[in-house]
Design a protein around this motif. Structure first.
Motif, mmCIF file in Angstrom:
data_model
loop_
_atom_site.group_PDB
_atom_site.id
_atom_site.type_symbol
_atom_site.label_atom_id
_atom_site.label_comp_id
_atom_site.label_asym_id
_atom_site.label_seq_id
_atom_site.Cartn_x
_atom_site.Cartn_y
_atom_site.Cartn_z
ATOM 1 N N ALA A 352 0.837 -1.208 0.000
ATOM 2 C CA ALA A 352 0.000 0.000 0.000
ATOM 3 C C ALA A 352 0.872 1.259 0.000
ATOM 4 N N ALA A 353 1.963 1.237 0.790
ATOM 5 C CA ALA A 353 2.860 2.405 0.842
ATOM 6 C C ALA A 353 3.509 2.641 -0.530
ATOM 7 N N ALA A 354 3.916 1.546 -1.198
ATOM 8 C CA ALA A 354 4.542 1.659 -2.526
ATOM 9 C C ALA A 354 3.539 2.208 -3.543
ATOM 10 N N PHE A 355 2.300 1.697 -3.470
ATOM 11 C CA PHE A 355 1.245 2.141 -4.397
ATOM 12 C C PHE A 355 0.973 3.642 -4.197
ATOM 13 N N GLY A 356 1.006 4.057 -2.931
ATOM 14 C CA GLY A 356 0.761 5.459 -2.595
ATOM 15 C C GLY A 356 1.867 6.394 -3.051
ATOM 16 N N THR A 357 3.082 5.842 -3.297
ATOM 17 C CA THR A 357 4.201 6.700 -3.733
ATOM 18 C C THR A 357 4.440 6.593 -5.243
ATOM 19 N N GLY A 358 3.440 6.040 -5.978
ATOM 20 C CA GLY A 358 3.523 6.116 -7.440
ATOM 21 C C GLY A 358 3.868 4.838 -8.181
ATOM 22 N N PHE A 359 4.088 3.723 -7.481
ATOM 23 C CA PHE A 359 4.352 2.461 -8.177
ATOM 24 C C PHE A 359 3.028 1.878 -8.671
ATOM 25 N N ASN A 360 3.061 1.110 -9.782
ATOM 26 C CA ASN A 360 1.824 0.461 -10.221
ATOM 27 C C ASN A 360 1.543 -0.768 -9.342
ATOM 28 N N TRP A 361 0.372 -1.392 -9.509
ATOM 29 C CA TRP A 361 -0.032 -2.459 -8.578
ATOM 30 C C TRP A 361 0.905 -3.659 -8.649
ATOM 31 N N ARG A 362 1.466 -3.916 -9.844
ATOM 32 C CA ARG A 362 2.365 -5.073 -9.979
ATOM 33 C C ARG A 362 3.682 -4.845 -9.220
ATOM 34 N N ILE A 367 7.104 -5.330 -4.279
ATOM 35 C CA ILE A 367 7.736 -4.696 -3.114
ATOM 36 C C ILE A 367 7.175 -5.300 -1.824
ATOM 37 N N GLY A 368 5.850 -5.476 -1.761
ATOM 38 C CA GLY A 368 5.230 -6.103 -0.584
ATOM 39 C C GLY A 368 5.745 -7.512 -0.345
ATOM 40 N N SER A 369 5.852 -8.302 -1.425
ATOM 41 C CA SER A 369 6.338 -9.690 -1.300
ATOM 42 C C SER A 369 7.789 -9.724 -0.835
ATOM 43 N N LEU A 370 8.632 -8.876 -1.448
ATOM 44 C CA LEU A 370 10.057 -8.869 -1.098
ATOM 45 C C LEU A 370 10.278 -8.404 0.341
ATOM 46 N N MET A 371 9.491 -7.416 0.780
ATOM 47 C CA MET A 371 9.635 -6.931 2.160
ATOM 48 C C MET A 371 9.176 -7.977 3.178
ATOM 49 N N SER A 372 8.395 -8.966 2.705
ATOM 50 C CA SER A 372 7.904 -10.020 3.613
ATOM 51 C C SER A 372 8.922 -11.143 3.811
#
Length: 396
Positions: A352-362, A367-372
């Motif tokens: 959600a943070a990445a999406f909010g800073t301009g990245f597309n959903w993919r 980013i969410g998967s890698l941070m996990s």
């Protein structure tokens, strides 16, 4: 006389440990290579094979063979295994630091900060909530409730930096925007995580919370010291020895480089942040001009990845993980809940943070998967908890 006079090569001899060490190396590398071939078919990074190989060689599977552990992995030989593993990991993280372009990091500082903060606050909160249930169900009341909850929050909130680096390296994502943002976010995330861990252990050991503050301030001071005076001095020496002109390090530069790596690892270890971060920071000192960094990587990369890197997952995960202790429904229920919270807390918050800073959903999903990523650093955290008496073997 050796084997001709009745010597048993699997018997651990403190004055000549090379025999058993070689047997261990062959078994670990063979097991990892075999599993890597299988997992490579379904496009899984090699690190997955190492983690599973560790569990298979530990008490869960191979450890059930009579005398297997006592003969091949006796307790007396563990310090040597741990040392080999730590050296490999320090060198690997040095290579990761070396491959990072700090100019890209500066360009993506806003996105990295947003991802880092989201990836810490949400998992810490959910981890603390999870800790309450685990404490009531499994933990001896003699263990301080507050310390235990703080500890579980840190274990859930931290990202496995070395595992993430391995995945980014193998999938060739290190020099992409997604890779750089994730790595920058994880560095900030993990520094706070280690400081909280130092605070937890300091509190458990009846020390003061001031210790954690000292750790944080010393870490910041050390990073500044490395990135400015040491980096300038190293660059001057590179020019002086002609290493930068010829694009490859001389013997003197290789010696100086390895000394910086191990002294840096020693320093971060003695201040209470793990040695692996010292190796990583040393990598940021190396100049990238004229192919110098690439040449340095080529000199040590294969030795590190083939000989050293399998060990840590194996020694820390496999030999201390006994899945046989998960022997009832409640235990399995909590195990599944911990897995779900550990993954989803980071995945949704960072995505959600990445999406909010301009990245597309993919890209946000990546980013969410890698941070996990979970793995090695959690194992270090859990081992600290085990040694400090916060966890018992089953909860570990």
């Amino acid at each position: 006389g050796g084997v001709f006079s009745g010597d048993n090569p699997t018997e651990y001899n403190t004055s000549d440990p090379i025999r058993l060490w070689v047997i261990q190396v062959v078994i670990i590398i063979a097991m990892t290579q075999f599993l890597a071939l299988i997992f490579g078919r379904i496009r899984q990074p090699r690190v997955i094979a190492e983690v599973i190989g560790g569990v298979l060689l530990g008490p869960t599977v191979m450890g059930r063979i009579p005398n297997f552990k006592e003969s091949i992995f006796p307790d007396a030989a563990m310090p040597l295994l741990n040392l080999t593993a730590t050296i490999g990991l320090v060198l690997f993280l040095f290579l990761v630091g070396l491959e990072i372009d700090t100019r890209l990091m500066k360009r993506n500082i806003k996105a990295a900060t947003a991802v880092s903060v989201a990836g810490l606050l949400v998992p810490l909160g959910l981890g603390a909530a999870l800790g309450v249930g685990v404490y009531r169900e499994f933990i001896n009341p003699a263990v301080n409730f507050g310390y235990f909850v703080l500890f579980v929050a840190v274990a859930v909130g931290i990202t496995a930096f070395p595992v993430l680096c391995r995945i980014l390296t193998e999938l060739k994502l290190l020099d992409t925007t997604v890779g750089v943002v994730v790595l920058s976010a994880v560095v900030g995330n993990d520094v706070v995580g280690w400081v909280l861990l130092a605070l937890t252990v300091a509190l458990v050991n009846a020390s003061t919370g001031l210790v954690a503050l000292y750790v944080l301030l010393t870490s910041v001071g050390y990073v500044i010291f490395l990135l400015f005076p040491v980096k300038w001095g190293y660059l001057w020496l590179c020019r002086r020895t002609g290493s930068l002109e010829q694009g490859s390090p001389t013997a003197l530069m290789m010696t100086v480089t390895l000394l910086i790596v191990f002294i840096s690892a020693f320093f971060t270890d003695i201040i209470g942040v793990h040695a692996i971060f010292g190796g990583f920071l040393a990598g940021l000192v190396i100049p990238h001009e004229n192919g110098f960094a690439i040449s340095l990587v080529e000199k040590i990369e294969d030795l590190v990845s083939i000989l050293f890197l399998h060990w840590y997952y194996f020694t820390l995960s496999g030999l201390r993980t006994n899945l046989g202790l998960l022997d009832n429904g409640i235990t399995w229920g909590y195990t599944i809940l911990i897995c779900v919270v550990a993954f989803s807390a980071k995945f949704f918050a960072c995505g959600a943070a990445a999406f909010g800073t301009g990245f597309n959903w993919r890209e946000s999903g990546a980013i969410g998967s890698l941070m996990s990523c979970k793995g090695l650093v959690e194992l270090i955290v859990l081992n600290v908890g085990l040694q400090a008496g916060i966890l018992d073997t089953r909860v570990f």
